[in-house]
Write a protein that holds these residues in place. Structure first.
Motif, short mmCIF file in Angstrom:
data_model
loop_
_atom_site.label_atom_id
_atom_site.label_comp_id
_atom_site.label_asym_id
_atom_site.label_seq_id
_atom_site.Cartn_x
_atom_site.Cartn_y
_atom_site.Cartn_z
N THR A 6 -1.08 -33.45 32.21
CA THR A 6 -2.32 -33.18 31.50
C THR A 6 -2.51 -34.25 30.44
O THR A 6 -1.61 -34.51 29.64
CB THR A 6 -2.30 -31.80 30.81
N ILE A 69 6.33 -30.29 33.70
CA ILE A 69 5.05 -30.39 32.99
C ILE A 69 5.08 -31.51 31.96
O ILE A 69 5.98 -31.59 31.12
CB ILE A 69 4.71 -29.05 32.30
N GLN A 70 4.07 -32.39 32.04
CA GLN A 70 3.85 -33.43 31.04
C GLN A 70 2.47 -33.19 30.43
O GLN A 70 1.46 -33.52 31.05
CB GLN A 70 3.94 -34.82 31.67
N ASN A 71 2.43 -32.60 29.25
CA ASN A 71 1.16 -32.19 28.64
C ASN A 71 1.07 -32.78 27.24
O ASN A 71 1.76 -32.35 26.32
CB ASN A 71 1.09 -30.66 28.58
N HIS A 74 -2.08 -30.10 24.94
CA HIS A 74 -1.70 -28.79 24.41
C HIS A 74 -2.94 -27.94 24.12
O HIS A 74 -4.07 -28.40 24.17
CB HIS A 74 -0.82 -28.94 23.16
N THR A 78 -4.85 -25.83 28.83
CA THR A 78 -4.27 -27.11 29.25
C THR A 78 -2.97 -26.84 29.99
O THR A 78 -2.43 -25.74 29.94
CB THR A 78 -4.01 -28.01 28.04
N GLY A 79 -2.46 -27.87 30.67
CA GLY A 79 -1.28 -27.65 31.49
C GLY A 79 -1.63 -26.87 32.74
O GLY A 79 -2.77 -26.85 33.20
N PRO A 80 -0.64 -26.18 33.34
CA PRO A 80 -0.90 -25.42 34.56
C PRO A 80 -1.89 -24.27 34.30
O PRO A 80 -1.77 -23.56 33.30
CB PRO A 80 0.47 -24.86 34.94
N THR A 113 -6.02 -32.35 34.28
CA THR A 113 -4.69 -31.97 34.74
C THR A 113 -4.62 -32.21 36.24
O THR A 113 -5.53 -31.82 36.97
CB THR A 113 -4.41 -30.47 34.44
N ASP A 351 -3.23 -19.30 31.75
CA ASP A 351 -2.42 -20.51 31.62
C ASP A 351 -0.93 -20.20 31.58
O ASP A 351 -0.51 -19.04 31.75
CB ASP A 351 -2.88 -21.35 30.42
N ALA A 352 -0.13 -21.23 31.34
CA ALA A 352 1.32 -21.08 31.40
C ALA A 352 1.87 -20.21 30.28
O ALA A 352 3.00 -19.71 30.37
CB ALA A 352 1.97 -22.46 31.37
#
Length: 409
Positions: A6, A69-71, A74, A78-80, A113, A351-352
């Motif tokens: 992301t 995960i590379q976010n 934040h 965001t992210g998964p 993402t 989200d995650a």
């Protein structure tokens, strides 16, 4: 282990964009220009059963454990991100989708993402909405006269104290000479209904004004709608109608049942719950609703609760089923003579962190597999003071957003 990246996207980007590789638009959640859209399918699963919310949580957590995960953005969304569309009844299929690419936007900030170690996808502005084919309409599961008779039967049951409220729905079918383009349909709905939550998950597309639950960190919000009046287009006349709606004993009774069901469902999880004493009138372009925003803060014992937990407690609310729930659901099964599928079910994203936004799938339609037809739905809350003719007129008003959008894309 799949890599999920992301990163922020610079520049002004519309949420309804296209991607360079022309991946199909598979999911969307948009309100007032902000939101999330998903392209392609990384993973998809269909589930059913009374434990479908627990199944969904288990599946989502198993998918999260497989991501690296590379976010660097934040924040919520965001992210998964998982897009969900749950069925109204437990024995029908619910759909969970993790898109390959997600574009997000909130408060002027945009991010993307994607899954995989390839370069960041490029986005382009959306062009003009795709023209539709010729649309023809037909009755859905039952005729208009049969539906009015259903309402009369329900009113009789309520007056005999068999239950307090029941929500009865009806459907119509639109058939097109060409494929119906879901992105163009969302564009049309965004123009006419920017304050609603626009959604698309696996062919279920619509613009709902009702938020079942939002969880952001520990803050819980639910927007409850019940009680409706059609606009005339005359500003002075509509102001008078809004005032009459706010004082209507029939509509206030219907609204009270819906608010009470939500507040009661949230109470065990919240240390404080705020329920305004009186509803406000929500103005949309075609109708006005009585609306109440119920808010709360998760208590210490519920800190591990996620959106799945809250949705399981809230669905089905009195706004889409009735009161008492079991009796209303039985009457729906007896009278409606149609399969709601994912209409009036929970729809949205998670989200995650277990945060997310889940609405009730109203003012919507379900596309056929070949995308050349779509079932659209509308439901009305029936109480002792309901009149079949007035309820039918209300259902027509609730069908209008989808009818108009389909006929103008």
């Amino acid at each position: 282990m799949a890599v999920l990246i992301t990163t922020e996207v610079l520049g002004e980007i519309s949420v309804l964009t296209s991607v360079e590789n022309q991946s199909e638009l598979t999911a969307a959640w948009i309100r007032s220009g902000d939101g999330l859209i998903g392209f392609g399918e990384y993973k998809k699963i269909e589930i059913s059963g009374s434990d479908r919310f627990k199944q969904a949580r288990t599946w989502w957590n198993s998918q999260l454990s497989d991501f690296k995960i590379q976010n660097n953005v934040h924040g919520s969304g965001t992210g998964p991100v998982l897009f969900t569309s749950f069925s109204f009844d437990s024995d029908e299929k619910s759909v969970l989708i993790i898109p390959e690419i997600i574009l997000g936007r909130k408060n002027g900030k945009s991010w993307v993402t994607w899954i995989g170690q390839g370069r960041q996808p490029d986005f382009s502005k959306v062009g003009n909405a795709q023209a539709s084919g010729e649309i023809s309409w037909s009755d859905g599961s039952i005729s208009e006269d049969e539906w009015r008779n259903q309402v009369g039967f329900a009113v009789k049951a309520i007056k005999e104290n068999k239950l307090e409220k029941v929500v009865l729905a009806r459907d119509q079918v639109a058939t097109s000479t060409t494929q119906i383009n879901s992105r163009s349909l969302l564009q049309r709905l965004e123009i006419e209904y920017p304050s609603t939550w626009l959604f698309l998950v696996d062919g279920l597309v619509g613009a709902t004004p009702e938020l079942l639950v939002r969880l952001s960190k520990s803050l819980v919000t639910s927007r409850v709608l019940a009680g409706t009046i059609r606009k005339t287009g005359n500003e002075d006349r509509d102001l008078a109608l809004a005032a009459s709606l706010a004082k209507s004993s029939k509509d206030l009774e219907e609204h009270e049942y819906a608010v009470r069901s939500v507040a009661d469902a949230l109470e065990p999880f919240c240390s404080s719950t705020n329920v305004p004493e009186s509803p406000f009138v929500l103005h949309l372009s075609n109708v006005m609703h009585l609306a109440t925003d119920v808010t709360g803060v998760l208590n210490d014992s519920a800190k591990q609760a996620d959106v799945f937990t809250l949705v399981e407690q809230l669905h089905p609310s009195a706004a889409v089923c009735g009161t008492p729930t079991d009796l209303a659901n039985n009457l729906i099964t007896e009278l409606e003579q149609m399969n709601r599928q994912r209409y009036a079910g929970p729809v949205g994203w998670i989200d995650a962190n277990g945060d997310g936004e889940i609405a009730i799938a109203l003012r919507c339609g379900l596309l056929s597999q070949d995308k050349k037809s779509i079932r659209i739905f509308a439901g009305c809350g029936i109480v002792a003071g309901s009149d079949p003719a007035n309820e039918f007129a209300e259902s027509q008003a609730k069908l209008m957003p989808m009818r108009t959008a389909l006929e103008t894309i």
